[in-house]
Design a protein around this motif. Structure first.
Motif, PDB file in Angstrom:
ATOM      1  N   THR A 112       0.792  -1.116  -0.038  1.00 14.37           N
ATOM      2  CA  THR A 112      -0.147  -0.003   0.098  1.00 14.37           C
ATOM      3  C   THR A 112       0.916   1.288   0.059  1.00 14.37           C
ATOM      4  N   LEU A 113       0.253   2.276  -0.321  1.00 12.18           N
ATOM      5  CA  LEU A 113       0.887   3.664  -0.352  1.00 12.18           C
ATOM      6  C   LEU A 113       0.610   4.528   0.809  1.00 12.18           C
ATOM      7  N   ARG A 114       1.666   4.872   1.453  1.00  8.75           N
ATOM      8  CA  ARG A 114       1.553   5.816   2.521  1.00  8.75           C
ATOM      9  C   ARG A 114       1.112   7.182   2.130  1.00  8.75           C
ATOM     10  N   GLU A 115       0.541   7.997   2.955  1.00  5.14           N
ATOM     11  CA  GLU A 115       0.192   9.314   2.613  1.00  5.14           C
ATOM     12  C   GLU A 115       1.322  10.336   2.604  1.00  5.14           C
ATOM     13  N   GLU A 116       2.156   9.938   3.455  1.00  4.47           N
ATOM     14  CA  GLU A 116       3.443  10.555   3.740  1.00  4.47           C
ATOM     15  C   GLU A 116       4.621   9.623   3.688  1.00  4.47           C
ATOM     16  N   SER A 117       5.912  10.286   3.462  1.00  6.74           N
ATOM     17  CA  SER A 117       7.107   9.596   3.204  1.00  6.74           C
ATOM     18  C   SER A 117       7.651   9.182   4.528  1.00  6.74           C
ATOM     19  N   ALA A 118       8.266   7.923   4.783  1.00  7.04           N
ATOM     20  CA  ALA A 118       8.827   7.675   5.748  1.00  7.04           C
ATOM     21  C   ALA A 118      10.096   6.864   5.701  1.00  7.04           C
ATOM     22  N   GLY A 119      11.139   7.220   6.228  1.00  9.63           N
ATOM     23  CA  GLY A 119      12.351   6.584   5.963  1.00  9.63           C
ATOM     24  C   GLY A 119      13.399   7.268   5.106  1.00  9.63           C
ATOM     25  N   VAL A 120      14.541   7.009   5.264  1.00  8.22           N
ATOM     26  CA  VAL A 120      15.504   7.609   4.317  1.00  8.22           C
ATOM     27  C   VAL A 120      16.321   6.609   3.529  1.00  8.22           C
ATOM     28  N   LYS A 121      16.029   5.351   3.540  1.00  3.70           N
ATOM     29  CA  LYS A 121      17.020   4.462   2.853  1.00  3.70           C
ATOM     30  C   LYS A 121      16.372   4.262   1.557  1.00  3.70           C
ATOM     31  N   GLY A 122      17.058   3.392   0.551  1.00  9.81           N
ATOM     32  CA  GLY A 122      16.433   3.091  -0.804  1.00  9.81           C
ATOM     33  C   GLY A 122      16.488   4.422  -1.537  1.00  9.81           C
ATOM     34  N   PHE A 123      15.461   4.351  -2.429  1.00  8.15           N
ATOM     35  CA  PHE A 123      15.412   5.430  -3.762  1.00  8.15           C
ATOM     36  C   PHE A 123      14.017   5.279  -4.216  1.00  8.15           C
ATOM     37  N   GLN A 132       4.721   0.777   1.604  1.00  9.17           N
ATOM     38  CA  GLN A 132       4.718  -0.400   2.596  1.00  9.17           C
ATOM     39  C   GLN A 132       4.205  -1.674   1.931  1.00  9.17           C
ATOM     40  N   PRO A 133       5.274  -2.723   1.919  1.00  6.50           N
ATOM     41  CA  PRO A 133       4.831  -4.055   1.635  1.00  6.50           C
ATOM     42  C   PRO A 133       3.960  -4.660   2.572  1.00  6.50           C
ATOM     43  N   ASP A 134       2.958  -5.481   1.798  1.00  2.00           N
ATOM     44  CA  ASP A 134       1.950  -6.301   2.696  1.00  2.00           C
ATOM     45  C   ASP A 134       2.916  -7.137   3.736  1.00  2.00           C
ATOM     46  N   GLY A 135       2.229  -6.964   4.930  1.00  2.00           N
ATOM     47  CA  GLY A 135       2.594  -7.889   6.003  1.00  2.00           C
ATOM     48  C   GLY A 135       3.644  -6.935   6.712  1.00  2.00           C
ATOM     49  N   TYR A 136       3.993  -5.893   6.485  1.00  2.00           N
ATOM     50  CA  TYR A 136       4.896  -5.130   7.067  1.00  2.00           C
ATOM     51  C   TYR A 136       4.558  -3.686   7.522  1.00  2.00           C
ATOM     52  N   ALA A 137       4.980  -3.167   8.748  1.00  2.00           N
ATOM     53  CA  ALA A 137       4.482  -2.011   9.191  1.00  2.00           C
ATOM     54  C   ALA A 137       5.372  -0.787   8.942  1.00  2.00           C
ATOM     55  N   PHE A 164       9.833   0.511   2.657  1.00  2.00           N
ATOM     56  CA  PHE A 164      11.017  -0.084   1.931  1.00  2.00           C
ATOM     57  C   PHE A 164      12.095   0.986   2.370  1.00  2.00           C
ATOM     58  N   ALA A 165      11.759   2.194   2.497  1.00  2.00           N
ATOM     59  CA  ALA A 165      13.177   3.230   2.970  1.00  2.00           C
ATOM     60  C   ALA A 165      13.310   3.113   4.395  1.00  2.00           C
ATOM     61  N   GLU A 166      12.410   2.325   5.072  1.00  2.00           N
ATOM     62  CA  GLU A 166      12.712   2.351   6.438  1.00  2.00           C
ATOM     63  C   GLU A 166      13.485   0.702   6.805  1.00  2.00           C
ATOM     64  N   MET A 167      13.629   0.184   5.808  1.00  2.00           N
ATOM     65  CA  MET A 167      14.343  -1.412   5.793  1.00  2.00           C
ATOM     66  C   MET A 167      15.631  -1.151   5.500  1.00  2.00           C
ATOM     67  N   SER A 168      16.678  -2.061   6.001  1.00  2.00           N
ATOM     68  CA  SER A 168      17.894  -2.138   5.676  1.00  2.00           C
ATOM     69  C   SER A 168      18.121  -2.769   4.303  1.00  2.00           C
ATOM     70  N   MET A 169      19.087  -2.500   3.461  1.00  2.00           N
ATOM     71  CA  MET A 169      19.277  -3.197   2.077  1.00  2.00           C
ATOM     72  C   MET A 169      18.962  -4.542   2.430  1.00  2.00           C
ATOM     73  N   GLN A 170      19.567  -5.138   3.351  1.00  2.00           N
ATOM     74  CA  GLN A 170      19.505  -6.708   3.368  1.00  2.00           C
ATOM     75  C   GLN A 170      17.966  -7.048   3.815  1.00  2.00           C
ATOM     76  N   GLU A 171      17.229  -6.270   4.264  1.00  2.00           N
ATOM     77  CA  GLU A 171      15.708  -6.539   4.626  1.00  2.00           C
ATOM     78  C   GLU A 171      15.109  -6.478   3.297  1.00  2.00           C
ATOM     79  N   LYS A 172      15.227  -5.402   2.689  1.00  2.00           N
ATOM     80  CA  LYS A 172      14.644  -5.088   1.487  1.00  2.00           C
ATOM     81  C   LYS A 172      15.031  -6.278   0.205  1.00  2.00           C
ATOM     82  N   ASN A 173      16.150  -6.563   0.145  1.00  2.00           N
ATOM     83  CA  ASN A 173      16.784  -7.647  -0.746  1.00  2.00           C
ATOM     84  C   ASN A 173      16.191  -8.939  -0.397  1.00  2.00           C
TER      85      ASN A 173
END
Length: 193
Positions: A137-148, A155-160, A163-172
């Motif tokens: 789903t799409l958030r209404e405001e940005s959250a996190g500084v990682k990623g691009f 916000q991927p399903d099943g996560y609170a 992507f920008a709040e996840m480490s690269m390892q988590e995202k990968n």
């Protein structure tokens, strides 16, 4: 170690993919092989755009290569920005693209979206395609500084978290690109048996 060209100039993507293929292949990008051409993405699908890039590199550099085309598909926006994800707001870049999606989503109750990646591989003069999709789903405001890109609002399903709040390892471990790349990796390993 065998070399494979990743037909991209995007350093973020290059770093992600090098981590995924570490120890198995030496991953070169377009800059590494001296390709300064901006390969046109004139296809109408992710698969067509990815194949245009691999065909160009294979034809002009005679190297095995792979390319991806990925993007954000927003259900309420008729799956836009889709193949235009990187240039949705013209030449304004990642932040302008993200802001335009948020603007176009104002007042929308349906926030469903997905990231889709299609990887095209040219190896030994054969073409192959691999796809990965992650729903969210799409958030209404940005959250996190990682990623691009759109990572701060996706916000991927099943996560609170986004992507920008996840480490690269988590995202990968879960991303659309990781899914498609894992299919590519499994295929490449099957060739070495």
């Amino acid at each position: 170690m065998r070399e494979l060209v990743f037909a991209t100039n995007n350093q973020h993507k290059t770093v992600e993919v090098r981590q995924l293929l570490e120890g198995q292949y030496k991953i070169l990008n377009l800059g590494d092989i001296g390709c300064i051409t901006d390969i046109p993405e004139t296809g109408h699908t992710f698969a067509e755009n990815a194949a245009l890039k691999t065909s160009y590199v294979h034809l002009n550099y005679q190297m095995d290569c792979f390319a991806d085309d990925s993007g954000l598909e927003v259900e309420a926006l008729n799956n836009q920005p889709g193949i235009y994800s990187a240039r949705y707001a013209g030449t304004g870049g990642d932040m302008a693209n993200l802001q335009l999606v948020l603007k176009n989503m104002e007042g929308q109750a349906n926030r469903k979206a997905c990231f889709r990646t299609v990887v095209s591989l040219v190896q030994n003069n054969e073409n192959y395609l691999f796809e990965g999709v992650i729903n969210g789903t799409l958030r209404e405001e940005s959250a996190g500084v990682k990623g691009f890109g759109y990572d701060p609002i996706f916000q991927p399903d099943g996560y609170a978290i986004t992507f920008a709040e996840m480490s690269m390892q988590e995202k990968n471990e879960i991303s659309h690109r990781a899914q498609a790349m894992n299919k590519l990796i499994a295929f490449l390993k099957s060739l070495q048996v």
